[in-house]
Design a protein around this motif. Structure first.
Motif, mmCIF file in Angstrom:
data_model
loop_
_atom_site.group_PDB
_atom_site.id
_atom_site.type_symbol
_atom_site.label_atom_id
_atom_site.label_comp_id
_atom_site.label_asym_id
_atom_site.label_seq_id
_atom_site.Cartn_x
_atom_site.Cartn_y
_atom_site.Cartn_z
ATOM 1 N N PHE A 108 0.835 -1.203 0.000
ATOM 2 C CA PHE A 108 0.000 0.000 0.000
ATOM 3 C C PHE A 108 0.868 1.250 0.000
ATOM 4 O O PHE A 108 0.486 2.282 -0.560
ATOM 5 C CB PHE A 108 -0.937 -0.008 1.211
ATOM 6 C CG PHE A 108 -2.166 -0.844 1.013
ATOM 7 C CD1 PHE A 108 -3.206 -0.407 0.199
ATOM 8 C CD2 PHE A 108 -2.282 -2.081 1.623
ATOM 9 C CE1 PHE A 108 -4.335 -1.175 0.004
ATOM 10 C CE2 PHE A 108 -3.407 -2.868 1.436
ATOM 11 C CZ PHE A 108 -4.440 -2.416 0.625
ATOM 12 N N ALA A 109 2.039 1.170 0.622
ATOM 13 C CA ALA A 109 2.947 2.321 0.637
ATOM 14 C C ALA A 109 3.351 2.703 -0.783
ATOM 15 O O ALA A 109 3.450 3.893 -1.117
ATOM 16 C CB ALA A 109 4.177 2.010 1.479
ATOM 17 N N GLU A 110 3.584 1.709 -1.636
ATOM 18 C CA GLU A 110 3.932 1.984 -3.024
ATOM 19 C C GLU A 110 2.803 2.706 -3.755
ATOM 20 O O GLU A 110 3.049 3.434 -4.723
ATOM 21 C CB GLU A 110 4.249 0.680 -3.756
ATOM 22 C CG GLU A 110 5.524 -0.004 -3.314
ATOM 23 C CD GLU A 110 5.725 -1.321 -4.027
ATOM 24 O OE1 GLU A 110 5.935 -1.297 -5.259
ATOM 25 O OE2 GLU A 110 5.672 -2.376 -3.377
ATOM 26 N N LEU A 111 1.576 2.499 -3.286
ATOM 27 C CA LEU A 111 0.414 3.115 -3.924
ATOM 28 C C LEU A 111 0.065 4.465 -3.304
ATOM 29 O O LEU A 111 -0.922 5.096 -3.683
ATOM 30 C CB LEU A 111 -0.789 2.173 -3.810
ATOM 31 C CG LEU A 111 -0.587 0.772 -4.402
ATOM 32 C CD1 LEU A 111 -1.786 -0.104 -4.111
ATOM 33 C CD2 LEU A 111 -0.348 0.868 -5.906
ATOM 34 N N GLY A 112 0.874 4.904 -2.332
ATOM 35 C CA GLY A 112 0.648 6.201 -1.713
ATOM 36 C C GLY A 112 -0.040 6.156 -0.365
ATOM 37 O O GLY A 112 -0.356 7.211 0.197
ATOM 38 N N TYR A 113 -0.249 4.958 0.195
ATOM 39 C CA TYR A 113 -0.921 4.826 1.496
ATOM 40 C C TYR A 113 0.049 4.193 2.487
ATOM 41 O O TYR A 113 -0.069 3.029 2.865
ATOM 42 C CB TYR A 113 -2.190 3.980 1.350
ATOM 43 C CG TYR A 113 -3.152 4.513 0.307
ATOM 44 C CD1 TYR A 113 -3.952 5.630 0.573
ATOM 45 C CD2 TYR A 113 -3.245 3.933 -0.958
ATOM 46 C CE1 TYR A 113 -4.810 6.136 -0.389
ATOM 47 C CE2 TYR A 113 -4.107 4.433 -1.921
ATOM 48 C CZ TYR A 113 -4.885 5.538 -1.636
ATOM 49 O OH TYR A 113 -5.743 6.041 -2.586
ATOM 50 N N LYS A 114 1.026 4.993 2.919
ATOM 51 C CA LYS A 114 2.127 4.461 3.723
ATOM 52 C C LYS A 114 1.706 4.009 5.114
ATOM 53 O O LYS A 114 2.409 3.226 5.750
ATOM 54 C CB LYS A 114 3.248 5.500 3.838
ATOM 55 C CG LYS A 114 2.872 6.783 4.556
ATOM 56 C CD LYS A 114 4.032 7.756 4.544
ATOM 57 C CE LYS A 114 3.689 9.063 5.264
ATOM 58 N NZ LYS A 114 3.404 8.886 6.691
ATOM 59 N N ASN A 115 0.563 4.494 5.599
ATOM 60 C CA ASN A 115 0.119 4.109 6.941
ATOM 61 C C ASN A 115 -0.717 2.838 6.954
ATOM 62 O O ASN A 115 -1.107 2.377 8.032
ATOM 63 C CB ASN A 115 -0.692 5.249 7.574
ATOM 64 C CG ASN A 115 0.166 6.466 7.863
ATOM 65 O OD1 ASN A 115 1.336 6.341 8.219
ATOM 66 N ND2 ASN A 115 -0.404 7.653 7.698
ATOM 67 N N VAL A 116 -1.000 2.285 5.788
ATOM 68 C CA VAL A 116 -1.807 1.069 5.750
ATOM 69 C C VAL A 116 -0.882 -0.137 5.914
ATOM 70 O O VAL A 116 -0.430 -0.763 4.954
ATOM 71 C CB VAL A 116 -2.628 0.960 4.448
ATOM 72 C CG1 VAL A 116 -3.472 -0.313 4.452
ATOM 73 C CG2 VAL A 116 -3.529 2.177 4.299
ATOM 74 N N GLU A 117 -0.577 -0.415 7.169
ATOM 75 C CA GLU A 117 0.193 -1.597 7.549
ATOM 76 C C GLU A 117 -0.610 -2.345 8.603
ATOM 77 O O GLU A 117 -1.030 -1.754 9.601
ATOM 78 C CB GLU A 117 1.564 -1.222 8.106
ATOM 79 C CG GLU A 117 2.516 -0.644 7.081
ATOM 80 C CD GLU A 117 3.905 -0.404 7.647
ATOM 81 O OE1 GLU A 117 4.188 -0.908 8.768
ATOM 82 O OE2 GLU A 117 4.700 0.285 6.987
#
Length: 323
Positions: free
Chosen positions: A238-247
């Motif tokens: 998700f970080a690669e897609l621009g959502y770095k907090n979605v872990e």
């Protein structure tokens, strides 16, 4: 006075030696390992895999006892009440140790007061999947569709309050989505309905979803992990897609009653970490979809503290409650 002081010091020294010797000899009898889920799931697999090797290494039986119920509270409360001697251990995930205190007004146990961390065994990273016939090819496609029709898109989960549920809630917040949650009793029935097209998507861990992904029944769109998974090298984070907090991941570790002596906790930690690091165990875990860890009690405690801060805010902000 000097003789009395000398005798006191001698007694204390003998006690310390006896305690140390007891810890070194641990375990001297069978260990009971409680698993708060039914047999056959990911937590059960992890416990039995590590327990088998632990038993061989320490020369004592390690008896896995499945105690499902109360969203893991039944087994957690039983562990909290057990003798604090290291002979009762619990497989505890972030539902038990992180989510439940925020989801329930009252619990039959306190994760911080009644249970002591020993080690994190492994992580089950979450993966966004859709049905193979959904017409959705990428995570961006899915997010765009959900944004275009707020409230019209529903998603499945392995259960209310599960890591699968909260991982999707996290994505909703980070991507600005409004979707309807449909909880199931476990990942398998939820996946079956995603495959059948009754629901378009869900977050699933690789252990539960690998067969569906490899069989082409569902399509993996993104992983809620800091790095790509070696088992799914073509699936972006998700970080690669621009959502770095979605872990998000199911974090499964071992805890004991909080009054367990530190020397016993540390001995048990060394034994468990050795079992986790045994090459055949690591291979089995990785093949199953688990990222092996094996850390110190202090590292595990620090992780639980940071996870509690992060997830309690999300649960409070979204007003999620299970009672």
């Amino acid at each position: 006075m000097k003789n009395r002081l000398a005798r006191c010091l001698a007694v204390l020294s003998l006690a310390a030696v006896a305690t140390s010797a007891g810890a070194q000899a641990f375990p001297a009898k069978p260990i009971r390992w409680l698993v708060p889920y039914a047999a056959g799931g990911g937590s059960d697999f992890l416990a039995r895999t590590v327990a088998q090797t632990l038993s061989t290494q320490v020369g004592q039986p390690v008896l896995v006892d499945n105690k499902p119920g109360g969203n893991t509270a039944l087994a957690a409360a039983e562990t909290a009440r057990a003798p604090a001697d290291g002979y009762t251990v619990l497989s505890a995930d972030n539902g038990t140790l992180v989510f439940n205190p925020a989801l329930y007004k009252s619990l039959s146990y306190s994760p911080t007061k009644d249970l002591a961390p020993v080690t994190l065994m492994g992580k089950f990273p979450m993966i966004l999947v859709v049905g193979a016939n959904s017409g959705i090819a990428t995570a961006r496609d899915f997010i765009a569709r959900a944004k275009a029709k707020p409230g019209d898109v529903s998603y499945a989960s392995a259960g209310a309050g599960s890591p699968h549920h909260l991982a999707m809630e996290l994505l909703k917040v980070e991507a600005g989505l409004f979707m309807v949650h449909v909880p199931y009793r476990g990942a398998a029935p939820a996946l079956a309905d995603v495959v059948g097209g009754q629901l378009p998507a869900m977050m699933v861990d690789l252990a539960a979803g690998a067969g569906f992904i490899k069989g082409g029944k569902v399509r993996a769109l993104a992983v809620a992990n800091p790095t790509r998974l070696p088992q799914l090298p073509d699936v972006p984070t998700f970080a690669e897609l621009g959502y770095k907090n979605v872990e998000a991941a199911a974090l499964v570790g071992v805890v004991v009653p909080s009054a367990t002596p530190p020397e016993v906790v540390n001995t048990l930690n060394r034994q468990l970490v050795a079992a986790i690091n045994e090459p055949s165990v690591r291979t089995r875990m990785t093949d199953f979809g688990v990222e092996p860890v094996g850390n110190t009690p202090a590292q595990y405690a620090a992780l639980l503290k940071s996870e509690t801060t992060r997830w309690h805010k999300l649960i409070r902000d979204l007003k999620i409650a299970l009672d």
